[in-house]
Scaffold this active site. Structure first.
Site, PDB file in Angstrom:
ATOM      1  N   HIS A 367      11.922  49.150 110.486  1.00 12.33           N
ATOM      2  CA  HIS A 367      10.763  49.820 109.876  1.00 12.33           C
ATOM      3  C   HIS A 367      10.302  49.187 108.578  1.00 12.33           C
ATOM      4  O   HIS A 367       9.509  49.791 107.858  1.00 12.33           O
ATOM      5  CB  HIS A 367      11.078  51.291 109.590  1.00 12.33           C
ATOM      6  CG  HIS A 367      11.281  52.117 110.801  1.00 12.33           C
ATOM      7  ND1 HIS A 367      10.284  52.891 111.348  1.00 12.33           N
ATOM      8  CD2 HIS A 367      12.361  52.290 111.582  1.00 12.33           C
ATOM      9  CE1 HIS A 367      10.753  53.507 112.414  1.00 12.33           C
ATOM     10  NE2 HIS A 367      12.014  53.167 112.576  1.00 12.33           N
ATOM     11  N   ARG A 560       4.881  58.572  99.547  1.00 15.93           N
ATOM     12  CA  ARG A 560       5.908  58.393  98.534  1.00 15.93           C
ATOM     13  C   ARG A 560       5.409  57.469  97.424  1.00 15.93           C
ATOM     14  O   ARG A 560       4.620  56.561  97.679  1.00 15.93           O
ATOM     15  CB  ARG A 560       7.164  57.804  99.178  1.00 15.93           C
ATOM     16  CG  ARG A 560       7.969  58.825  99.939  1.00 15.93           C
ATOM     17  CD  ARG A 560       8.506  59.914  99.032  1.00 15.93           C
ATOM     18  NE  ARG A 560       9.611  59.428  98.253  1.00 15.93           N
ATOM     19  CZ  ARG A 560      10.874  59.781  98.451  1.00 15.93           C
ATOM     20  NH1 ARG A 560      11.193  60.649  99.391  1.00 15.93           N
ATOM     21  NH2 ARG A 560      11.830  59.292  97.692  1.00 15.93           N
ATOM     22  N   LYS A 565       3.344  50.390  97.310  1.00 15.76           N
ATOM     23  CA  LYS A 565       2.213  51.189  97.814  1.00 15.76           C
ATOM     24  C   LYS A 565       1.063  51.207  96.809  1.00 15.76           C
ATOM     25  O   LYS A 565      -0.060  51.527  97.130  1.00 15.76           O
ATOM     26  CB  LYS A 565       2.676  52.610  98.152  1.00 15.76           C
ATOM     27  CG  LYS A 565       3.678  52.666  99.308  1.00 15.76           C
ATOM     28  CD  LYS A 565       4.104  54.103  99.577  1.00 15.76           C
ATOM     29  CE  LYS A 565       5.235  54.218 100.590  1.00 15.76           C
ATOM     30  NZ  LYS A 565       4.777  54.148 101.990  1.00 15.76           N
ATOM     31  N   THR A 667       1.712  55.720 108.582  1.00 12.80           N
ATOM     32  CA  THR A 667       1.301  56.669 109.620  1.00 12.80           C
ATOM     33  C   THR A 667       0.338  57.690 109.031  1.00 12.80           C
ATOM     34  O   THR A 667      -0.482  58.255 109.756  1.00 12.80           O
ATOM     35  CB  THR A 667       2.523  57.395 110.232  1.00 12.80           C
ATOM     36  OG1 THR A 667       3.368  57.829 109.155  1.00 12.80           O
ATOM     37  CG2 THR A 667       3.305  56.481 111.153  1.00 12.80           C
TER      38      THR A 667
HETATM   39  C1  TH1 Z   1       8.733  53.632 106.698  1.00 13.67           C
HETATM   40  C2  TH1 Z   1       7.813  52.476 106.388  1.00 13.67           C
HETATM   41  O1  TH1 Z   1       7.795  52.240 105.000  1.00 13.67           O
HETATM   42  C3  TH1 Z   1       6.403  52.802 106.891  1.00 13.67           C
HETATM   43  O2  TH1 Z   1       5.549  51.708 106.714  1.00 13.67           O
HETATM   44  C4  TH1 Z   1       6.451  53.180 108.366  1.00 13.67           C
HETATM   45  O3  TH1 Z   1       5.183  53.651 108.794  1.00 13.67           O
HETATM   46  C5  TH1 Z   1       7.481  54.266 108.615  1.00 13.67           C
HETATM   47  O4  TH1 Z   1       8.743  53.869 108.113  1.00 13.67           O
HETATM   48  C6  TH1 Z   1       7.644  54.584 110.094  1.00 13.67           C
HETATM   49  O5  TH1 Z   1       7.812  53.427 110.845  1.00 13.67           O
HETATM   50  C7  TH1 Z   1      10.135  53.451 106.239  1.00 13.67           C
HETATM   51  N1  TH1 Z   1      10.868  54.435 105.735  1.00 13.67           N
HETATM   52  C8  TH1 Z   1      12.131  54.042 105.402  1.00 13.67           C
HETATM   53  C9  TH1 Z   1      13.109  54.845 104.855  1.00 13.67           C
HETATM   54  C10 TH1 Z   1      14.356  54.303 104.546  1.00 13.67           C
HETATM   55  C11 TH1 Z   1      14.605  52.970 104.793  1.00 13.67           C
HETATM   56  C12 TH1 Z   1      13.629  52.155 105.340  1.00 13.67           C
HETATM   57  C13 TH1 Z   1      12.372  52.714 105.640  1.00 13.67           C
HETATM   58  S1  TH1 Z   1      10.967  51.984 106.272  1.00 13.67           S
HETATM   59  C14 TH1 Z   1      15.421  55.189 103.952  1.00 13.67           C
END
Ligand code: TH1
Length: 825
Positions: A367, A560, A565, A667
């Protein structure tokens, strides 16, 4: 296999009268009270269980259908879930709201009044956790046999409050009033070991089989929540594990010698494992308790998966045909070693066969690209906490590096780069490498992200095993984020399209394309947006005391707080607007409300200071009679899924301004566009795919793309040169530096200024001019109301692709290879 005997199954009635009777009976027998003396929580809980019981019936039939079909199951392993409130969802999915409204009215209570007791389980940080919830919703809606596994944190994501504009965190005691949506299942508890030693198996000539004697054991107790599909009978579950002291986990001897309190201390320690969610989004925190949480989730879930497999199957040859496990980022990746351990050590499967099963069972979703989010664990910590797993990692790595050496003879550099072990002063285990080595499929979450993963972070792996790499662009559930969040727009869409089919076939929104050219439809569209803004304005006034104008452009940045961001870039724009108004108060300005929402990790000082600055700017703006005529800044605290559902339908402009190449997908960008907000954004993550679909004319693009950003960084980026070259930028930064937002104290926000002029890690200053100019284009576009509305309609009409139903279909076809199982009514 025969289905559960019907005479043992109770069916809830399907009429208003049945519902009413059950409601009264639940109030009486479950809560032990009466209509006359029921409290708010009594009313909420009674309604919740009465609605819930309609789903239990479907769940029982789903379980029976799954048992009969013995299908391949998807098991989704995730450290985070952000499910959102349950009551409205389940009223919609059981189609009972039409009964509840009149009954509540008769009793003189409103659904809205009861809903304040519907606490959202905040078991996640942000996009990653919410994505997990959207995927579960879509899996159930598409009749995919699936179980989600997670941790039942006693305290979810902290509650954010502001004191003097500063973020103050409060614990989220989300089960304080009890959780009517979950079913404890203590019979399915599991024992989990930690620490201890390993012993060789004298009968094993390969030396690969061993015996682990843990030094500590903890019990995992599951409870499940129901995950209904929309417009179908399928109800899947999410199973959440809570840590309990096992009888073995405290020292019975101490009780005998009167050390009662010391003995109980061990209970407390054991139960700490599921005590609290780590509140860090997209950052790795190498703390022992977090690794314990990860292994706890994995160990409980894998044993439960094996238990379920064995209900209908025997032997291990068929395991990977019946079980597919999706790893949500690296957090549950220790599962690869745990399955090996279970197969080899506990079930006597040979190493090679076990490895084949394991590799065929797992898939991994990455992610992020941020280096600080790529988890690594110190070898020494793993050796102590999970000694057997560390041995297995060495063995996996040994065989893997043999493969690498065979592919690249003599190239020790590639071996060093790809190794699961990162060498150095402190040797560490690279969890992402372990995930790729142990999986069949690896996927990124948007096209750009997948491309960059294959070109950078996982380049060597994508070269060695190109067939493992996939893209599955994220999606959002239209049920929660359009139908539930925006009932007015949903009604208008349904009237225009003729039926509600779009709710499960979101590409049908294309049908709105022609309506965009109908002035009457556009007027109705504007009217919905305006009513949503009136409602939001009331909520914002209640929570912040600030009045906002529903006719102003609603400009929202909800996510967040993170440097990548770039909330700081948005703030520079706000301050630029302030400076322009101050310089020329008589000019005409497009009235705007800038709404911020989001939390900063409690240890992320730079972002906590930025939150303080947002609040300070808001104070100055909203209390200055000249500025406040044109501009308001509001920051309602404690942004969460519930608040998202209020804000998103009222937004006109969606801020998606991350530095290109940093936001894996996003998202929120999809949710906002789907609700008719226009995006101002960079070519990052899923923004690119949104723009491709809604059309470049209906999207406000600005800034460097990922190659340009990378090139600028390589060439030696100097934020100061941008500062010096742009008068408005200089003025905006100087305004912060002057202490204007700290009653003249120049020191308070000096670190913000220093970060901007010193490193500006995410190159906000480089994109400032393009951003501010683009915002001027936005303001200009807003004055052409008809054109703006048309763009808004086209955004909704063309965002059908971003349904998580499409995402799940792609996972099914490319990765999971699972088929639906229909559940009959
Ligand atoms: C998020 C990404 O930042 C975001 O761009 C993406 O849309 C979302 O995941 C779903 O795919 C992420 N959240 C986290 C949280 C932790 C570690 C890595 C990521 S990446 C704790």
């Amino acid at each position: 296999m025969t289905e559960a005997r019907p005479r043992l199954r109770r069916t809830v009635g399907d009429s208003l009268e049945d519902f009413e009777r059950d409601l009264i009976s639940n109030l009486y027998y479950q809560r032990g009270t009466t209509i006359e003396s029921a409290s708010g929580p009594d009313g909420y809980h009674t309604l919740a269980v009465t609605v819930r019981d309609r789903l239990v019936d479907r769940y029982a039939r789903t379980a029976a259908a799954h048992y009969a079909a013995n299908p391949r199951f998807v098991y989704y392993l995730s450290a985070e879930y952000l499910l959102g409130r349950q009551l409205r969802q389940n009223l919609l999915y059981t189609d009972t709201e039409r009964w509840v409204r009149p009954i509540a009215e008769d009793l003189g209570v409103s659904l809205e009044a009861l809903e304040v007791y519907d606490v959202e389980p905040g078991l996640g940080n942000g996009g990653l956790g919410r994505l997990a919830a959207c995927l579960l919703d879509s899996m159930a809606t598409l009749d995919i046999p699936a179980v989600g596994y997670g941790i039942r944190y006693e305290f979810g994501i902290f509650k954010q409050t502001f004191r003097d504009g500063q973020q103050v965190e409060r614990p989220d005691d989300w089960t304080f009033y009890g959780n009517p949506w979950e079913f404890p299942a203590p019979d399915d508890r599991q024992l989990v070991g930690f620490y201890g030693t390993t012993k060789a198996d004298p009968k094993d000539p390969t030396g690969l089989k061993k015996h682990w004697v843990p030094g500590e054991t903890v019990r995992g107790e599951p409870s499940h929540m129901l995950v209904p599909g929309y417009g179908t009978q399928t109800v899947n579950i999410i199973r959440l594990w809570q840590a309990r002291a096992s009888r073995e986990s405290f020292d019975l001897a101490r009780f005998g010698v009167g050390q009662y309190v010391e003995a109980v201390d061990d209970i407390v320690k054991a139960e700490n494992i599921s005590k609290v969610l780590y509140p860090d989004d997209s950052t790795e925190l190498g703390r022992e308790l977090r690794l314990k949480q990860q292994y706890f989730l994995v160990a409980c879930s894998l044993r439960d998966i094996i238990r379920r497999y064995r209900l209908r199957n025997s032997g291990w040859e068929g395991f990977a045909d019946k079980v597919v496990i999706q790893l949500n980022d690296t957090h549950p990746v220790v599962a690869v070693t745990e399955l090996m351990r279970l197969l080899v050590d506990e079930h006597g499967v040979g190493w090679d066969e076990a490895w084949s099963i394991t590799r065929r069972t797992f898939n991994y979703t990455c992610h992020t690209l941020l280096p600080e989010a790529l988890e690594t664990w110190p070898v020494r910590l793993l050796e102590r906490l999970l000694p057997r797993h560390m041995e297995i990692i060495y063995a996996i790595n040994h065989f893997f590096l043999e493969e690498v050496r065979a592919a690249y003879p003599g190239d020790e550099d590639v071996v060093r780069r790809m190794s699961v072990i990162q060498e150095g002063d402190e040797r560490r285990v690279r969890m992402a490498h372990l995930a790729v080595v142990g999986s069949t499929a690896v996927n990124g979450v948007a096209e750009l992200h997948t491309k960059l993963l294959a070109e950078t972070t996982l380049h060597d792996f994508a070269t060695l095993w190109p067939e493992r790499f996939h893209n599955v662009t994220n999606g959002v559930t239209p049920r929660r984020f359009l139908r539930m969040a925006n009932p007015r727009l949903s009604t208008l869409i349904t009237e225009s399209l003729g039926d509600e089919g779009w709710l499960t076939d979101l590409e049908r929104l294309h049908g709105l394309g022609t309506a965009a050219d109908d002035p009457a439809f556009r007027a109705a569209w504007r009217d919905v947006k305006r009513q949503n803004k009136v409602e939001l304005a009331a909520a914002v006034e209640r929570s912040t005391g600030v009045l906002i104008d529903p006719d102003a452009l609603a400009d929202v940045m909800i996510k967040r707080f993170h440097e990548y961001k770039r909330q700081q870039l948005k703030l520079l724009h706000v301050i630029t607007m302030v400076n322009r108004i101050r310089a020329d108060p008589q000019a005409t300005y497009v009235p705007r409300t800038v709404l911020f929402g989001g939390k900063a990790a409690p240890g992320y000082h730079a972002m906590k200071l930025l939150i303080q600055l947002v609040n300070a700017v808001a104070d100055v703006v909203n209390t200055d009679p000249v500025i406040a005529r044109h501009l308001r800044v509001v920051f309602p605290p404690d942004y969460n899924v519930t608040k998202a559902q209020f804000v998103i339908p009222a937004a006109d402009l969606s801020e998606q301004i991350s530095l290109a190449g940093k936001e894996a997908s996003g998202t929120g960008n999809m949710k906002l566009a789907l609700n008719g907000a226009l995006t101002i954004g960079t070519l990052d993550g899923a923004n690119i795919e949104i723009r491709d679909r809604v059309g470049a004319d209906n999207f406000f693009l600005f800034g460097m793309d990922a190659p340009a950003a990378a090139a600028l960084r390589r060439s030696g980026y100097s934020p100061r040169s941008f500062y010096e070259a742009d008068f408005e930028l200089r003025l905006a930064v100087d305004t912060i530096a002057s202490g204007a937002f700290a009653k003249g104290d120049r020191s308070v926000f000096a670190p913000v200024v220093d970060a901007m002029l010193g490193r500006d890690e995410y190159m906000a200053l480089a994109d400032y001019r393009a951003y501010v100019d683009c915002q001027d284009t936005v303001a200009e576009a807003w004055t052409d109301t008809e054109r703006w509305t048309r763009m808004s309609v086209l955004n909704t009409a063309r965002c059908g692709f971003f349904s998580s139903d499409r995402t799940v279909r792609e996972y099914c076809a490319q990765i999971w290879k699972v088929d639906p199982v229909r559940v009959s009514p």
